[in-house]
Each structure stands twice: as C-alpha cells, then as structure tokens.
Motif scaffolding. Structure first.
Motif, PDB file in Angstrom:
ATOM      1  N   PHE A   1     123.803 -50.875  26.327  1.00  0.00           N
ATOM      2  CA  PHE A   1     122.664 -51.792  26.166  1.00  0.00           C
ATOM      3  C   PHE A   1     122.691 -52.933  27.179  1.00  0.00           C
ATOM      4  N   ALA A   2     123.871 -53.533  27.353  1.00  0.00           N
ATOM      5  CA  ALA A   2     123.956 -54.726  28.210  1.00  0.00           C
ATOM      6  C   ALA A   2     123.510 -54.399  29.633  1.00  0.00           C
ATOM      7  N   ALA A   3     123.989 -53.284  30.151  1.00  0.00           N
ATOM      8  CA  ALA A   3     123.630 -52.905  31.528  1.00  0.00           C
ATOM      9  C   ALA A   3     122.131 -52.603  31.635  1.00  0.00           C
ATOM     10  N   ILE A   4     121.599 -51.907  30.636  1.00  0.00           N
ATOM     11  CA  ILE A   4     120.167 -51.567  30.656  1.00  0.00           C
ATOM     12  C   ILE A   4     119.318 -52.848  30.614  1.00  0.00           C
TER      13      ILE A   4
ATOM     14  N   ALA B   1     123.145 -50.292  56.080  1.00  0.00           N
ATOM     15  CA  ALA B   1     124.010 -50.207  54.907  1.00  0.00           C
ATOM     16  C   ALA B   1     123.183 -50.375  53.641  1.00  0.00           C
ATOM     17  N   LEU B   2     123.326 -49.432  52.706  1.00  0.00           N
ATOM     18  CA  LEU B   2     122.601 -49.489  51.440  1.00  0.00           C
ATOM     19  C   LEU B   2     123.605 -49.375  50.297  1.00  0.00           C
ATOM     20  N   LYS B   3     123.169 -49.756  49.103  1.00  0.00           N
ATOM     21  CA  LYS B   3     124.101 -49.635  47.974  1.00  0.00           C
ATOM     22  C   LYS B   3     123.411 -49.192  46.694  1.00  0.00           C
ATOM     23  N   ILE B   4     124.192 -48.501  45.884  1.00  0.00           N
ATOM     24  CA  ILE B   4     123.777 -48.114  44.538  1.00  0.00           C
ATOM     25  C   ILE B   4     124.879 -48.578  43.594  1.00  0.00           C
ATOM     26  N   LEU B   5     124.500 -49.102  42.445  1.00  0.00           N
ATOM     27  CA  LEU B   5     125.486 -49.577  41.488  1.00  0.00           C
ATOM     28  C   LEU B   5     125.716 -48.530  40.404  1.00  0.00           C
ATOM     29  N   VAL B   6     126.921 -48.503  39.880  1.00  0.00           N
ATOM     30  CA  VAL B   6     127.239 -47.603  38.774  1.00  0.00           C
ATOM     31  C   VAL B   6     127.733 -48.474  37.623  1.00  0.00           C
ATOM     32  N   ALA B   7     126.982 -48.458  36.535  1.00  0.00           N
ATOM     33  CA  ALA B   7     127.269 -49.368  35.425  1.00  0.00           C
ATOM     34  C   ALA B   7     127.514 -48.605  34.140  1.00  0.00           C
ATOM     35  N   GLY B   8     127.975 -49.304  33.154  1.00  0.00           N
ATOM     36  CA  GLY B   8     128.201 -48.694  31.840  1.00  0.00           C
ATOM     37  C   GLY B   8     129.461 -49.257  31.215  1.00  0.00           C
ATOM     38  N   GLY B   9     129.629 -49.002  29.946  1.00  0.00           N
ATOM     39  CA  GLY B   9     130.763 -49.558  29.203  1.00  0.00           C
ATOM     40  C   GLY B   9     132.106 -48.983  29.642  1.00  0.00           C
TER      41      GLY B   9
ATOM     42  N   VAL C   1     117.978 -39.269  23.659  1.00  0.00           N
ATOM     43  CA  VAL C   1     118.724 -40.402  24.218  1.00  0.00           C
ATOM     44  C   VAL C   1     117.748 -41.494  24.656  1.00  0.00           C
ATOM     45  N   ARG C   2     116.663 -41.062  25.265  1.00  0.00           N
ATOM     46  CA  ARG C   2     115.649 -42.017  25.715  1.00  0.00           C
ATOM     47  C   ARG C   2     115.126 -42.849  24.543  1.00  0.00           C
ATOM     48  N   ALA C   3     114.845 -42.152  23.438  1.00  0.00           N
ATOM     49  CA  ALA C   3     114.328 -42.851  22.260  1.00  0.00           C
ATOM     50  C   ALA C   3     115.393 -43.795  21.699  1.00  0.00           C
ATOM     51  N   ALA C   4     116.624 -43.323  21.638  1.00  0.00           N
ATOM     52  CA  ALA C   4     117.696 -44.146  21.069  1.00  0.00           C
ATOM     53  C   ALA C   4     117.941 -45.397  21.910  1.00  0.00           C
ATOM     54  N   LEU C   5     117.739 -45.256  23.232  1.00  0.00           N
ATOM     55  CA  LEU C   5     117.967 -46.405  24.116  1.00  0.00           C
ATOM     56  C   LEU C   5     116.694 -47.225  24.322  1.00  0.00           C
ATOM     57  N   ASP C   6     115.585 -46.755  23.737  1.00  0.00           N
ATOM     58  CA  ASP C   6     114.303 -47.445  23.843  1.00  0.00           C
ATOM     59  C   ASP C   6     113.909 -47.675  25.302  1.00  0.00           C
ATOM     60  N   LEU C   7     113.977 -46.579  26.077  1.00  0.00           N
ATOM     61  CA  LEU C   7     113.686 -46.679  27.509  1.00  0.00           C
ATOM     62  C   LEU C   7     112.213 -46.464  27.788  1.00  0.00           C
ATOM     63  N   ASP C   8     111.731 -47.112  28.840  1.00  0.00           N
ATOM     64  CA  ASP C   8     110.369 -46.856  29.302  1.00  0.00           C
ATOM     65  C   ASP C   8     110.264 -45.390  29.711  1.00  0.00           C
ATOM     66  N   PRO C   9     109.052 -44.799  29.560  1.00  0.00           N
ATOM     67  CA  PRO C   9     108.917 -43.363  29.825  1.00  0.00           C
ATOM     68  C   PRO C   9     109.231 -42.960  31.268  1.00  0.00           C
ATOM     69  N   ASP C  10     109.130 -43.895  32.213  1.00  0.00           N
ATOM     70  CA  ASP C  10     109.367 -43.507  33.614  1.00  0.00           C
ATOM     71  C   ASP C  10     110.843 -43.552  34.010  1.00  0.00           C
ATOM     72  N   ILE C  11     111.708 -44.048  33.137  1.00  0.00           N
ATOM     73  CA  ILE C  11     113.132 -44.119  33.493  1.00  0.00           C
ATOM     74  C   ILE C  11     113.756 -42.723  33.396  1.00  0.00           C
TER      75      ILE C  11
END
Ligand SMILES: Nc1nc2c(ncn2[C@@H]2O[C@H](COP(=O)(O)OP(=O)(O)O)[C@@H](O)[C@H]2O)c(=O)[nH]1
Ligand SMILES: [Mg+2]
Lengths: 132, 200
Positions: B123-126, B17-25, B154-164
């Motif tokens: 932001f909170a989930a990230i 059994a494996l799981k993936i989460l789905v998050a967001g506002g 979107v990546r820049a606006a969320l300030d995400l690491d380049p590998d995300i």
C-alpha cells in the motif's frame, strides 16, 4: 602507502569523513543526481598528471584517483562510482565535486525531472528490454 | 608530455541515463528481480536523520545529527551505446520516503512488487507513486505455496485505477522480471501519448 592517520580498522564511518576532510556536502549548489554521468577529462591516460591539486591546495586522495581511473574511458554514473568504490553516495558526491572544481571531470546530467523522456526513447527502452 | 591517440578522450556523446524504481515490502522479491535482469550491486546512501526519520539541514552540534546508512539494490542495463537504464530497489517503508523522493525525480516509472499473502505491504509504495503521478505497474510475485489470484482480483484488492497494469511474475526468472519492467515502460508510453493528445 600514504602514512594516513586512519586505517581500515577505523571503520566505514571515520574513513569517509577523513577523506572528505569532514565535509558532508558537496560545495556545489545542487546535489548531483544518482544517475548523472561522470567522465574523466584525462583521456585514456593511465597516469594522472603529478601536479594536480584540489581547490584547497591538497593533493588528490586515492579515492579521487580511483574515480578518475574508473571513468576515463567511458562515463560512469554517480551511483556506479559509489558501488565501485564501496563508499556511501554522500561521500562520493563530495569527491566528484572536488574533481569538477579542479576541471578533471565532466558531468552529464539526466533529463530534467519535469520533462518526460521522449516517446521514441521509451520505445527504444522497450525493444532493448525485450532483446535482453 | 606527448599525447598519443590513446590519450585523447573519445569524442562519443554520453549515453542517455534513465531509471526505473523497484518497490515493495520486505521480502517481496526486489533484490531478486533486479538481480534477474542486471548485474546487481548494493548502493550505500548516507542520510542524516532526525528522530522522525526526516532529513534535516545543517544543525550546529554534531550530537544533534544522526547518520543512517540505507542500502538499496542497484543494477545497470545497457540498452545501446546511447541508452543506459538503471534500476533502484529500495525499502518500501514510509520512513524511507525521503529517499524515494529523490529517486522518483526523473524516473520513467516504477514496478511495485506485491505478495498476495500480504498485499497490505504494498500500500505505502502504491500511495507514494499515485500521489506523485509517477507511472507504475504492479508485479504480483508468485511465491511457491501462495494461492494464485487472477490479476483483476489483485487489482480490486489494491483498489487500483483501471489503467494500471497488473502482471503476474516470478522475480527469479529473467524473462518474467523483464516483462514487469516492460509493462511499466509501456504504461509510461501510453500516459505520454494520452497527455499529448489531450493537449492538441
Ligand atoms: N517462489 C518465489 N520466490 C521468490 C520470488 N521472488 C523472490 N523469491 C524469494 O523470496 C525471498 C526474498 O526475496 P528478496 O528478493 O530478497 O526480497 P526483497 O526483500 O524485496 O529484496 C528470497 O529467498 C527469494 O529467493 C518469486 O517470484 N517466487
Ligand atoms: Mg532486498
């Protein structure tokens, strides 16, 4: 029908607590993972043995029987059992731990959190998702 | 009682059994995404909360306990006889982080859904997944009437690491929802391979 002192009108808060006799925590040490798989050890039998009793001496509640019924052919996760019985996860954890103590179910725990799933398994998941 | 063959429990090994989460506002498409790729159900968790919204251990008086029921989306995808994938979508607000802590344990990773009209809701989930080191991908849910931005914006606006991974998606469409999940698993796979080569 069991002449219970609660009925549907008692609402979803009273009922679960009556079912677990007020216990909000399973007696076992660690809490059961939501994706731990539960398998009934009653084979494919449609009927439960009549003389089954819980550790405290009480008979099974209908909800215990329903859990056994649901996972008697194939395992179901704790989360699936909770949605299937339409009960909060906390209550279902208590019911499952009763059954575990009585030896009526077997639990298969997921991969330990510290251990990442194997890369081959991740590839299988990707292929499986693409085939959906 | 005589046991017939049908009384014998099948000697098949339990699936993994494996799981993936789905998050967001709120309203970002979590329920829609889980429903697009699996049979969706609502899972009731029952948590004892303090006023601050944190779970507490046994306290003496019943009056001191407050029980809250939190509903989350829950779906199952059967990959094979040996593999089952469960999806959990839960509210993204920080007061539900105690739920996330348990869910994140042992998860392959997470899809964080984002709506370009209110990116701040993600932001909170990230922050949560970054701080826990859980692999995640951002799914930009393209709502009708919302301006389309390229993934890099979107990546820049969320300030995400380049590998995300950042993928554009429509949570209502099965193939699109599925690709968002694939993006997370591929990312987890790359992470795992990198960790392995870093060690050896
Ligand atoms: N146009 C568009 N609408 C969507 C998309 N995903 C969800 N919606 C709609 O947005 C609303 C909120 O979605 P929901 O899944 O309930 O959000 P949740 O609160 O995150 O679970 C619903 O009316 C959906 O039909 C999408 O990708 N595109
Ligand atoms: Mg929802």
């Amino acid at each position: 029908m069991t002449p219970g002192w609660f009925d549907e009108d008692a609402g979803p808060v009273v009922r679960p607590y009556a079912m677990t006799r007020g216990r909000t925590r399973a007696s076992g040490e660690e809490r059961l993972d939501l994706i731990a798989l539960v398998t009934a050890l009653i084979g494919g039998a449609e009927e439960l043995p009549a003389d089954v009793a819980l550790p405290g001496g009480q008979g099974l509640a209908p909800e215990h029987a329903e859990i056994l019924y649901r996972c008697r052919r194939a395992s179901e996760s704790v989360a699936e059992l909770a949605t299937g019985l339409d009960l909060p996860v906390g209550v279902v954890r208590v019911l499952i731990s009763d059954l575990l103590e009585t030896g009526l179910v077997r639990i298969s725990r997921p991969i330990p959190a510290a251990q990442l799933p194997d890369e081959n398994i991740l590839r299988e998941v990707i292929d499986g998702l693409r085939a959906l | 009682m005589v046991s017939g063959p049908s009384d014998i429990a099948p000697a098949v090994a339990d699936p993994l059994a494996l799981k993936i989460l789905v998050a967001g506002g709120f309203g970002v498409g979590k329920t829609t995404l889980v429903g697009a790729v699996s049979e969706i159900r609502s899972l009731q968790t029952e948590e004892r909360l303090t006023e601050a919204g944190r779970p507490v251990d046994d306290t003496s008086g019943v009056a001191a306990k407050r029980t809250t029921t939190v509903a989350m989306d829950f779906g199952r995808i059967t990959i094979s006889d040996a593999l089952v994938l469960y999806l959990f979508g839960t509210p993204g607000q920080e007061r539900f982080w105690f739920l996330w802590d348990e869910l994140a344990q042992g998860a392959i990773g997470a899809v964080v859904l984002a709506d370009t009209r209110r990116l701040a809701d993600s932001f909170a989930a990230i922050d949560f997944f970054e701080s826990r080191g859980l692999p995640f991908a951002v799914g930009v849910n393209c709502f009708d009437g919302a301006t389309r931005y390229p993934p890099d914006a979107v990546r820049a606006a969320l300030d995400l690491d380049p590998d995300i991974p950042v993928v554009l998606c429509d949570a209502r469409v099965r193939e699109s929802a599925r690709e968002a999940l694939v993006a997370v698993v591929e990312h987890a796979l790359r992470r795992s391979a990198e960790a392995r080569t870093a060690v050896t």
